[in-house]
Scaffold this active site. Structure first.
Site, PDB file in Angstrom:
ATOM      1  N   MET A   1       0.830  -1.177   0.000  1.00 33.14           N
ATOM      2  CA  MET A   1       0.000   0.000   0.000  1.00 33.14           C
ATOM      3  C   MET A   1       0.875   1.241   0.000  1.00 33.14           C
ATOM      4  O   MET A   1       1.920   1.273   0.624  1.00 33.14           O
ATOM      5  CB  MET A   1      -0.910  -0.011   1.223  1.00 33.14           C
ATOM      6  CG  MET A   1      -1.819   1.175   1.261  1.00 33.14           C
ATOM      7  SD  MET A   1      -3.329   0.997   2.237  1.00 33.14           S
ATOM      8  CE  MET A   1      -3.914  -0.603   1.848  1.00 33.14           C
ATOM      9  N   CYS A   2       0.438   2.239  -0.708  1.00 32.73           N
ATOM     10  CA  CYS A   2       1.178   3.489  -0.812  1.00 32.73           C
ATOM     11  C   CYS A   2       1.434   4.091   0.566  1.00 32.73           C
ATOM     12  O   CYS A   2       0.807   3.733   1.552  1.00 32.73           O
ATOM     13  CB  CYS A   2       0.380   4.491  -1.642  1.00 32.73           C
ATOM     14  SG  CYS A   2      -0.032   3.920  -3.296  1.00 32.73           S
TER      15      CYS A   2
END
Length: 198
Positions: A1-2
């Site tokens: 996930m960013c």
């Protein structure tokens, strides 16, 4: 996930908040440890430690240097943040009181392009989002159909749930040119959330 971060405070070098801290956004681009392993996600996302599908930095010039221009400056690339020499050089020279930074881990099937790298901006506004909008492919067309022309034209990538979410937010503003009060921005965010969660 960013991963994402924002700084607001006295003007300082972008490197002070993006490059040099022990858990900087750059460090998190190749060694993010905050998320537990999730074997249900694709391999590069399931271990949560690699965010190499691009990055973006957005910043505002200090008020006394802005000369009436409220728009932010942006620097984005699809190269990994840890390997971008220009990011390191610029961060050591630019001073700002307000910085947004994002490193990206593209979800499978999501194009890797600068248009899909955060932060997004339109006029005076910057937007970042982490995670996914659940069922986005099922609601995207309905969301786009409800946008004003101005909000629709702000969409930088129709592939990105984050970019479309930004357009939904902009759609709630009375106009996209003039500065809005915090109350108007909060209300726009609340309505945006309702639109996205249906």
């Amino acid at each position: 996930m960013c991963r994402l971060m924002a700084y607001i405070g006295p003007p300082r070098l972008i490197a002070d908040v993006v490059l040099w801290p022990d858990r900087s956004i750059i460090k998190q681009s190749y060694d993010a440890r905050e998320r537990l392993q999730d074997p249900s996600l694709p391999n590069h996302l399931g271990f949560g430690n690699l965010n190499g599908d691009g990055f973006g930095i957005g910043w505002y010039t200090p008020d006394e240097l802005r000369e009436g221009d409220p728009t932010p400056c942006m620097y984005k690339s699809i190269t990994p943040a840890w390997n971008n020499e220009n990011l390191a050089r610029l961060s050591c020279k630019i001073i700002s009181p307000l910085v947004f930074a994002h490193v990206r881990a593209a979800y499978p099937g999501m194009p890797v392009s600068e248009q899909n790298c955060h932060p997004f901006h339109w006029g005076r506004y910057i937007w970042m989002h982490n995670g996914i909008v659940g069922g986005f492919s099922k609601i995207k067309r309905k969301l786009l159909e409800q946008l004003s022309d101005a909000a629709y034209n702000s969409v930088q990538s129709f592939h990105s749930d984050s970019a479309v979410s930004f357009a939904v937010f902009l759609n709630q503003l009375p106009d996209l040119v003039h500065q809005q009060s915090p109350d108007v921005l909060v209300t726009a965010m609340q309505v945006c959330t309702v639109w996205l969660t249906g």
